[in-house]
Design an enzyme around this catalytic site. Structure first.
Site: not given
Ligand code: 3TV
Ligand code: ZN
Length: 300
Positions: A87, A114, A138, A219-220
């Site tokens: 991803h 992203h 991020h 966001t995922t």
């Molecule tokens: F914590 C995450 C995020 F904040 C993670 S890992 C834990 C979730 C399965 C992630 F994969 C993210 F993409 C984001 S994000 O909100 O910063 N995109």
């Molecule tokens: Zn992210």
């Protein structure tokens, strides 16, 4: 002994056929963002991220403290793991890194990106005044005052804090090259490569005291509404070449997958604002008036 090798064969078969299940979620198509909530109900819940940060949502808050990053300067003897998770491109971060200036101490866990595609360099998640940037970084942290690890924290309302950096195409960025140099080692889903530590602070804009702050979500999937977002006001740049490396080198598919799927356009669309406000740490309009006033005084 024969039973053990039989079990090993079955396990090998199952893992090699895992591509048949397909991805759990994607950014477009039949498992794309419009369908995330079928499997991940939180993706249709309020207070989602990202958002379009428009001027009508902004409220200046003098109570916002500048972000302070601690132990972000890593030694080159430290080994970080750069991984393609199908991803995004994700770099693990050591728990010695943390941020203060937030309601609690938040310990770093990972950073990721992203981005858009090679012909459409618009892949940031947050928009500012409806403008999408080329990419977004991020840096994910969890509330280590309250929770032992990110897994425990990620579904708690005060569990996570993410720092968002908007990225434009422009001057070459030597700090981002510490990561981009190793991108070819993470071409396919689940590929991992070791990256020597470097100064993570250099990935951020110079000013850490000017930012947007709001309550939002991952966001995922699973889209938990657990993130205290800080999006810096000032962007950073990477060169067109550095952007192309990100946009064209990676695959969302694993090596054994018969379909080759490029990893790009991995951004979620802006989400409803749901009566939220966005706090700002800087007073843009007042500063503008002050400058005008000073100019007026010097002339009259
Ligand atoms: F914590 C995450 C995020 F904040 C993670 S890992 C834990 C979730 C399965 C992630 F994969 C993210 F993409 C984001 S994000 O909100 O910063 N995109
Ligand atoms: Zn992210």
């Amino acid at each position: 002994m024969r039973i053990l090798s039989f079990i090993a064969c079955i396990l090998l078969l199952l893992t090699s056929l895992s591509f048949l299940r397909g991805a759990e979620w994607t950014y477009s198509g039949q498992t794309g963002q419009d369908y995330w909530s079928n499997k991940y109900p939180y993706c249709a819940s309020p207070f989602q991220s990202p958002i379009d940060i428009t001027s009508d949502l902004l409220r200046f808050s003098p109570a916002l403290r500048p972000i302070e990053v601690r132990n972000y300067k890593l030694s080159s003897t430290e080994q970080l793991s750069l991984r393609n998770d199908g991803h995004s491109l994700q770099l693990s971060l050591p728990p010695t890194m943390y941020v203060s200036g937030l309601p609690n101490q938040f310990t770093a866990a990972q950073l990721h990106f992203h981005w858009g595609s090679s012909h459409r360099p618009t892949g940031s998640e947050h928009l500012v005044d409806s403008k999408q940037f080329a990419a977004e970084l991020h840096i994910v942290h969890y509330n280590s005052d309250k929770y032992p690890d990110i897994k425990t924290a990620m579904d708690k309302s005060d569990g996570l804090a993410v720092l968002g950096v908007l990225i434009k195409i422009g001057d070459f960025n030597p700090a981002y090259e510490h990561i981009m140099r190793f991108i070819n080692g993470a071409k396919n889903k689940n590929f991992k490569v070791q990256v020597p530590g470097f100064n993570i602070r250099e990935l951020l804009p110079a000013r850490l005291d000017e930012f947007y702050r709001y309550d939002g979500s991952l966001t995922t999937p699973p889209c938990f509404p657990s993130v205290l977002w800080t999006v810096f006001r000032n962007h950073v740049t990477i060169s067109h070449q550095q952007y192309l490396a990100l946009a064209t080198s990676l695959f969302a598919s694993s090596v054994q997958d018969p379909e080759v799927i490029p990893l790009n356009n991995n951004f979620r669309k802006p989400q409803p604002i749901d009566s939220r406000v966005v706090l700002v740490s800087f007073k843009e309009a007042e500063l503008f008036v002050a400058v005008l006033l000073a100019l007026f005084k010097s002339l009259c």
